[in-house]
Design a protein around this motif. Structure first.
Motif, PDB file in Angstrom:
ATOM      1  N   SER A   1      -5.007  -5.876  12.808  1.00 38.91           N
ATOM      2  CA  SER A   1      -4.936  -4.728  11.911  1.00 38.91           C
ATOM      3  C   SER A   1      -6.329  -4.485  11.334  1.00 38.91           C
ATOM      4  O   SER A   1      -6.973  -5.417  10.837  1.00 38.91           O
ATOM      5  N   LEU A   2      -6.791  -3.253  11.396  1.00 39.35           N
ATOM      6  CA  LEU A   2      -8.103  -2.935  10.836  1.00 39.35           C
ATOM      7  C   LEU A   2      -8.151  -3.279   9.356  1.00 39.35           C
ATOM      8  O   LEU A   2      -9.152  -3.809   8.868  1.00 39.35           O
ATOM      9  N   ALA A   3      -7.068  -3.031   8.643  1.00 39.64           N
ATOM     10  CA  ALA A   3      -7.021  -3.365   7.216  1.00 39.64           C
ATOM     11  C   ALA A   3      -7.203  -4.873   7.004  1.00 39.64           C
ATOM     12  O   ALA A   3      -7.921  -5.299   6.100  1.00 39.64           O
ATOM     13  N   GLU A   4      -6.581  -5.709   7.852  1.00 36.25           N
ATOM     14  CA  GLU A   4      -6.731  -7.167   7.750  1.00 36.25           C
ATOM     15  C   GLU A   4      -8.156  -7.595   8.092  1.00 36.25           C
ATOM     16  O   GLU A   4      -8.703  -8.499   7.469  1.00 36.25           O
ATOM     17  N   VAL A   5      -8.741  -6.953   9.099  1.00 39.90           N
ATOM     18  CA  VAL A   5     -10.112  -7.274   9.494  1.00 39.90           C
ATOM     19  C   VAL A   5     -11.067  -6.976   8.340  1.00 39.90           C
ATOM     20  O   VAL A   5     -11.912  -7.804   7.982  1.00 39.90           O
TER      21      VAL A   5
ATOM     22  N   MET B   1       0.863  -1.170   0.000  1.00 34.31           N
ATOM     23  CA  MET B   1       0.000   0.000   0.000  1.00 34.31           C
ATOM     24  C   MET B   1       0.904   1.226   0.000  1.00 34.31           C
ATOM     25  O   MET B   1       1.776   1.356   0.843  1.00 34.31           O
ATOM     26  N   ASN B   2       0.708   2.138  -0.925  1.00 38.36           N
ATOM     27  CA  ASN B   2       1.540   3.332  -0.947  1.00 38.36           C
ATOM     28  C   ASN B   2       0.950   4.401  -0.028  1.00 38.36           C
ATOM     29  O   ASN B   2      -0.179   4.302   0.432  1.00 38.36           O
ATOM     30  N   GLU B   3       1.745   5.417   0.219  1.00 33.36           N
ATOM     31  CA  GLU B   3       1.325   6.467   1.153  1.00 33.36           C
ATOM     32  C   GLU B   3       0.046   7.174   0.703  1.00 33.36           C
ATOM     33  O   GLU B   3      -0.759   7.577   1.511  1.00 33.36           O
ATOM     34  N   GLN B   4      -0.144   7.315  -0.595  1.00 31.92           N
ATOM     35  CA  GLN B   4      -1.316   8.028  -1.098  1.00 31.92           C
ATOM     36  C   GLN B   4      -2.607   7.257  -0.885  1.00 31.92           C
ATOM     37  O   GLN B   4      -3.663   7.837  -0.752  1.00 31.92           O
ATOM     38  N   SER B   5      -2.523   5.914  -0.841  1.00 25.46           N
ATOM     39  CA  SER B   5      -3.751   5.126  -0.715  1.00 25.46           C
ATOM     40  C   SER B   5      -4.115   4.828   0.734  1.00 25.46           C
ATOM     41  O   SER B   5      -5.127   4.217   0.999  1.00 25.46           O
TER      42      SER B   5
ATOM     43  N   SER C   1      -6.026   3.143   8.372  1.00 24.25           N
ATOM     44  CA  SER C   1      -5.490   1.944   7.731  1.00 24.25           C
ATOM     45  C   SER C   1      -4.445   1.223   8.576  1.00 24.25           C
ATOM     46  O   SER C   1      -4.252   0.035   8.430  1.00 24.25           O
ATOM     47  N   ASP C   2      -3.763   1.928   9.456  1.00 23.14           N
ATOM     48  CA  ASP C   2      -2.760   1.313  10.318  1.00 23.14           C
ATOM     49  C   ASP C   2      -3.283   1.045  11.726  1.00 23.14           C
ATOM     50  O   ASP C   2      -2.535   0.592  12.582  1.00 23.14           O
ATOM     51  N   ARG C   3      -4.549   1.288  11.954  1.00 20.18           N
ATOM     52  CA  ARG C   3      -5.135   1.130  13.292  1.00 20.18           C
ATOM     53  C   ARG C   3      -5.161  -0.338  13.692  1.00 20.18           C
ATOM     54  O   ARG C   3      -5.405  -1.219  12.881  1.00 20.18           O
ATOM     55  N   LEU C   4      -4.902  -0.594  14.966  1.00 20.73           N
ATOM     56  CA  LEU C   4      -4.976  -1.947  15.503  1.00 20.73           C
ATOM     57  C   LEU C   4      -6.189  -2.053  16.419  1.00 20.73           C
ATOM     58  O   LEU C   4      -6.490  -1.139  17.182  1.00 20.73           O
TER      59      LEU C   4
END
Length: 72
Positions: free
Chosen positions: A53-57, A1-5, A10-13
């Motif tokens: 990871s919220l993104a994984e969830v 994932m790049n910084e712009q996306s 997105s990094d929240r746990l």
């Protein structure tokens, strides 16, 4: 994932309690699923603090929804 996306979350746990609340299940059920190898990938902080990871969830939820929709 790049910084712009990246989104702000997105990094929240999420803790076990937060994920259990999100899914409307008990923490104990979540722990049983963990032992059975079910659920999203988790991260262990320190010696025993499990976080998600919220993104994984979200990815796991999307995959589960796709499987459910495909089974109809």
């Amino acid at each position: 994932m790049n910084e712009q996306s990246k989104t702000p979350d997105s990094d929240r746990l999420l803790s076990k309690d937060e994920l259990a609340e999100r899914w409307g299940i008990t923490r104990r059920t979540l722990e049983k699923w963990q032992k059975a190898g079910k659920g999203p990938r988790r991260t262990v902080l320190g010696t025993n603090r499990v976080m998600y990871s919220l993104a994984e969830v979200i990815r796991y939820e999307q995959q589960a929804t796709e499987k459910k929709d495909g089974a109809r």
